[in-house]
Design an enzyme around this catalytic site. Structure first.
Site, PDB file in Angstrom:
ATOM      1  CG  ASN A 158      41.979  38.292  40.313  1.00 47.28           C
ATOM      2  OD1 ASN A 158      41.410  37.660  39.425  1.00 47.28           O
ATOM      3  ND2 ASN A 158      42.846  37.737  41.146  1.00 47.28           N
TER       4      ASN A 158
ATOM      5  CE  LYS B 214      41.057  36.416  43.999  1.00 45.60           C
ATOM      6  NZ  LYS B 214      41.508  36.086  45.350  1.00 45.60           N
TER       7      LYS B 214
ATOM      8  CG  HIS C 104      46.388  35.258  42.064  1.00 47.03           C
ATOM      9  ND1 HIS C 104      45.975  34.404  43.051  1.00 47.03           N
ATOM     10  CD2 HIS C 104      45.893  36.476  42.378  1.00 47.03           C
ATOM     11  CE1 HIS C 104      45.245  35.079  43.925  1.00 47.03           C
ATOM     12  NE2 HIS C 104      45.176  36.345  43.543  1.00 47.03           N
TER      13      HIS C 104
ATOM     14  CD  GLU D 230      43.082  32.894  44.633  1.00 49.17           C
ATOM     15  OE1 GLU D 230      42.580  33.091  43.506  1.00 49.17           O
ATOM     16  OE2 GLU D 230      42.809  33.603  45.634  1.00 49.17           O
TER      17      GLU D 230
ATOM     18  CD  GLU E 224      47.229  39.834  44.869  1.00 51.22           C
ATOM     19  OE1 GLU E 224      46.216  40.532  44.924  1.00 51.22           O
ATOM     20  OE2 GLU E 224      47.249  38.695  44.360  1.00 51.22           O
TER      21      GLU E 224
ATOM     22  N   GLY F  69      41.558  37.362  50.543  1.00 50.52           N
ATOM     23  CA  GLY F  69      40.243  36.791  50.820  1.00 50.52           C
ATOM     24  C   GLY F  69      39.985  36.540  52.299  1.00 50.52           C
TER      25      GLY F  69
ATOM     26  CB  SER G  30      41.530  41.848  52.752  1.00 54.36           C
ATOM     27  OG  SER G  30      41.360  40.448  52.788  1.00 54.36           O
TER      28      SER G  30
END
Ligand code: PGA
Length: 251
Positions: free
Chosen positions: A9, A11, A96, A98, A168, A174, A214
């Site tokens: 991904n 991003k 996701h 985000e 996730e 991250g 991660s």
């Protein structure tokens, strides 16, 4: 049959030129190798057509990172599932954390996106996961159950069977803080039994559930060795072939 998948991904990273060189490099690196998983790259919309073309005749599948919750029309700046499919991409990452946190994506919006993706022949990679406070309060099982039930349980069994899930935990994305393989296995198994209660044992057994947060060359093998962890959704470590390849080879 359940599939093993390693999906990148990107991003909001990489110019078109950088994206194209990555795909060329990955394609030549994978050529002739025996892979034990599917390999997918999730990329920004504007890269999709070019990289999908470059990935032709390779084991690399292409994913969008989002699509609109409307089929077509006066929605300036949006990109529909049909448009994504027309680029040659076969997958779309939806829900996701985000997108949920920064762009206000609700379960209701996500249901629309999933339905449009499926109607256009795309495989949704549907993300779920709790934030740190929810994990600390012991609510992580409940949170993922709600996310799955509210966005996906209106689907028919046939449609649900086409979806790939990605667990996730938001606290691991991250941050360099990976869930332990015990934590991943525990919640993946829980998710699978939750699906079995709704859609039956076979659909649950066949559902690919990826881990994300991660995940890297150092921990992928341990995570993927667990029976209910069917691969990974990889952010930071998908930005270079050097870091991404060992994750593919962890299977
Ligand atoms: P990360 O991102 O691997 O950089 O933690 C994972 C994701 O957000 O999909």
């Amino acid at each position: 049959m359940r599939k093993n998948i390693v999906a990148g991904n990107w991003k909001m990273n990489k110019t078109l030129c950088e994206g194209k060189s990555f795909i060329e490099e990955l394609k030549s690196t994978l050529s002739g190798k025996q892979l034990r998983c599917e390999v997918i790259i999730g990329a920004p919309f504007i890269h999709l057509a070019s990289i999908a073309e470059l990935a032709t005749d390779s084991p690399i599948g292409i994913a969008a990172e989002n699509c609109a919750d409307k089929a077509e029309g006066a929605y300036t700046g949006e990109v529909s599932a049909a448009m994504v499919a027309s680029t040659g991409a076969s997958y779309v990452i939806l829900g996701h954390s985000e997108r949920r946190a920064y762009y206000g994506e609700t379960d209701q919006i996500l249901t629309e996106k999933v339905k449009l993706a499926l109607a256009n022949g795309l495989t949704p990679i549907f993300c779920i996961g709790e934030v740190k406070e929810e994990r600390e309060a012991g609510k992580h099982f409940e949170v993922v159950e709600q996310q799955i039930a509210q966005a996906l349980f209106s689907l028919s069994a046939e449609d649900f069977g086409k979806i790939v899930l990605a667990y996730e935990p938001v606290w691991a994305i991250g941050t360099g803080l990976t869930a332990t393989s015990d934590q991943a296995q525990e919640i993946h198994a829980h998710i699978r039994s939750f699906i079995a209660n709704k859609y039956g044992a076979q659909i649950a057994e066949d559902c690919t559930i990826l881990y994300g947060g991660s995940c890297n060359a150092g921990n992928a093998q341990e995570l993927f060795s667990r029976p209910d962890v069917d691969g990974g959704l990889i952010g930071g470590a998908s930005l270079s072939v050097e870091k991404f390849l060992p994750i593919i080879e962890a299977f």
